[in-house]
Design a protein around this motif. Sequence first.
Motif, mmCIF file in Angstrom:
data_model
loop_
_atom_site.group_PDB
_atom_site.id
_atom_site.type_symbol
_atom_site.label_atom_id
_atom_site.label_comp_id
_atom_site.label_asym_id
_atom_site.label_seq_id
_atom_site.Cartn_x
_atom_site.Cartn_y
_atom_site.Cartn_z
ATOM 1 N N SER A 21 0.839 -1.188 0.000
ATOM 2 C CA SER A 21 0.000 0.000 0.000
ATOM 3 C C SER A 21 0.877 1.240 0.000
ATOM 4 C CB SER A 21 -0.897 0.031 1.238
ATOM 5 O OG SER A 21 -1.728 -1.098 1.299
ATOM 6 N N CYS A 22 0.373 2.282 -0.626
ATOM 7 C CA CYS A 22 1.074 3.565 -0.645
ATOM 8 C C CYS A 22 0.031 4.642 -0.365
ATOM 9 C CB CYS A 22 1.743 3.790 -1.986
ATOM 10 S SG CYS A 22 2.509 5.410 -2.166
ATOM 11 N N ALA A 23 0.078 5.185 0.835
ATOM 12 C CA ALA A 23 -0.855 6.228 1.233
ATOM 13 C C ALA A 23 -0.250 7.592 0.929
ATOM 14 C CB ALA A 23 -1.176 6.113 2.717
ATOM 15 N N ALA A 24 -1.008 8.414 0.220
ATOM 16 C CA ALA A 24 -0.534 9.737 -0.190
ATOM 17 C C ALA A 24 -1.201 10.807 0.655
ATOM 18 C CB ALA A 24 -0.834 9.972 -1.662
ATOM 19 N N ALA A 25 -0.418 11.749 1.145
ATOM 20 C CA ALA A 25 -0.937 12.866 1.917
ATOM 21 C C ALA A 25 -0.333 14.160 1.388
ATOM 22 C CB ALA A 25 -0.606 12.704 3.393
ATOM 23 N N GLY A 26 -1.043 15.263 1.589
ATOM 24 C CA GLY A 26 -0.511 16.551 1.185
ATOM 25 C C GLY A 26 -0.783 16.908 -0.255
ATOM 26 N N MET A 93 13.937 -3.744 -1.767
ATOM 27 C CA MET A 93 13.196 -2.655 -1.135
ATOM 28 C C MET A 93 12.253 -2.069 -2.175
ATOM 29 S SD MET A 93 12.897 -1.114 1.788
ATOM 30 C CE MET A 93 14.422 -1.168 2.706
ATOM 31 N N TYR A 94 10.994 -1.966 -1.812
ATOM 32 C CA TYR A 94 9.983 -1.454 -2.718
ATOM 33 C C TYR A 94 9.602 -0.036 -2.314
ATOM 34 C CZ TYR A 94 9.243 -5.875 -5.090
ATOM 35 O OH TYR A 94 9.406 -6.998 -5.861
ATOM 36 N N TYR A 95 9.546 0.830 -3.321
ATOM 37 C CA TYR A 95 9.216 2.228 -3.102
ATOM 38 C C TYR A 95 8.038 2.625 -3.987
ATOM 39 C CZ TYR A 95 13.973 2.536 -1.195
ATOM 40 O OH TYR A 95 15.116 2.358 -0.471
ATOM 41 N N CYS A 96 7.176 3.460 -3.462
ATOM 42 C CA CYS A 96 6.224 4.125 -4.337
ATOM 43 C C CYS A 96 6.699 5.562 -4.528
ATOM 44 C CB CYS A 96 4.799 4.062 -3.821
ATOM 45 S SG CYS A 96 4.454 5.077 -2.387
ATOM 46 N N ALA A 97 6.298 6.140 -5.637
ATOM 47 C CA ALA A 97 6.759 7.465 -5.985
ATOM 48 C C ALA A 97 5.686 8.186 -6.785
ATOM 49 C CB ALA A 97 8.049 7.380 -6.796
ATOM 50 N N ALA A 98 5.735 9.513 -6.746
ATOM 51 C CA ALA A 98 4.813 10.347 -7.508
ATOM 52 C C ALA A 98 5.629 11.296 -8.379
ATOM 53 C CB ALA A 98 3.904 11.141 -6.571
ATOM 54 N N GLY A 99 5.168 11.445 -9.621
ATOM 55 C CA GLY A 99 5.877 12.320 -10.548
ATOM 56 C C GLY A 99 4.912 12.935 -11.535
ATOM 57 N N SER A 100 5.412 13.869 -12.300
ATOM 58 C CA SER A 100 4.566 14.588 -13.251
ATOM 59 C C SER A 100 4.261 13.726 -14.462
ATOM 60 C CB SER A 100 5.273 15.872 -13.691
ATOM 61 O OG SER A 100 5.493 16.714 -12.579
ATOM 62 N N ILE A 101 3.085 13.943 -15.002
ATOM 63 C CA ILE A 101 2.676 13.254 -16.208
ATOM 64 C C ILE A 101 3.498 13.766 -17.390
ATOM 65 C CG2 ILE A 101 0.851 14.962 -16.605
ATOM 66 C CD1 ILE A 101 0.529 11.226 -17.389
ATOM 67 N N LEU A 102 3.835 12.874 -18.303
ATOM 68 C CA LEU A 102 4.546 13.214 -19.528
ATOM 69 C C LEU A 102 3.544 13.202 -20.665
ATOM 70 C CD1 LEU A 102 7.644 10.860 -19.082
ATOM 71 C CD2 LEU A 102 7.430 13.246 -18.384
ATOM 72 N N SER A 103 2.934 14.324 -20.921
ATOM 73 C CA SER A 103 1.893 14.405 -21.945
ATOM 74 C C SER A 103 0.753 13.440 -21.589
ATOM 75 C CB SER A 103 2.476 14.106 -23.328
ATOM 76 O OG SER A 103 1.466 14.240 -24.316
ATOM 77 N N THR A 104 0.765 12.242 -22.139
ATOM 78 C CA THR A 104 -0.315 11.294 -21.853
ATOM 79 C C THR A 104 0.199 10.013 -21.213
ATOM 80 O OG1 THR A 104 -0.156 10.347 -24.063
ATOM 81 C CG2 THR A 104 -1.734 12.145 -23.757
ATOM 82 N N THR A 105 1.481 9.942 -20.950
ATOM 83 C CA THR A 105 2.043 8.720 -20.379
ATOM 84 C C THR A 105 2.894 9.037 -19.161
ATOM 85 O OG1 THR A 105 4.010 8.786 -21.752
ATOM 86 C CG2 THR A 105 2.101 7.614 -22.651
ATOM 87 N N CYS A 106 3.387 7.990 -18.534
ATOM 88 C CA CYS A 106 4.248 8.125 -17.366
ATOM 89 C C CYS A 106 5.593 7.490 -17.659
ATOM 90 C CB CYS A 106 3.638 7.429 -16.152
ATOM 91 S SG CYS A 106 2.040 8.085 -15.643
ATOM 92 N N GLY A 107 6.641 8.120 -17.164
ATOM 93 C CA GLY A 107 7.957 7.530 -17.305
ATOM 94 C C GLY A 107 8.144 6.363 -16.360
#
Length: 126
Positions: A21-26, A93-107
């Motif tokens: 699970s990856c809970a996002a806040a803020g 080790m598993y990480y979740c991450a958030a990043g900006s969208i690249l036009s219509t896809t994700c890197g």
Amino acid sequence: QVQLVESGGGSVQAGGSLRLSCAAAGGFYSRYCMGWFRQAPGEERSGLAVSYIRSGFTYYTDSVKGRFTVSQEHAKNTVFLQMNSLKPEDSGMYYCAAGSILSTTCGAEAGYYNYWGQGTQVTVSS
């Protein structure tokens, strides 16, 4: 600023399952590409699955395709990584991450992601 907190890691035998699970806040996680990454000792952080909820875009790296599934629970601002048929080489080790969208896809590379959780350990024994 988005804060991410992973949970759900642990130790399982090969063939078993875990759900991370990856809970996002803020911030609203639906604005971002959400990625799941794995880092084994001595290796670089590699992308396993990325998704952008607003468009439904989802990508899985070949090694997890058919075994791992990304899902979301909007009410809890949480994304999940369901991992089935686990193999010893899935350990790390598993990480979740958030990043900006690249036009219509994700890197799928770590460099595209700005916000990271603290990580959760997954160990798969043979």
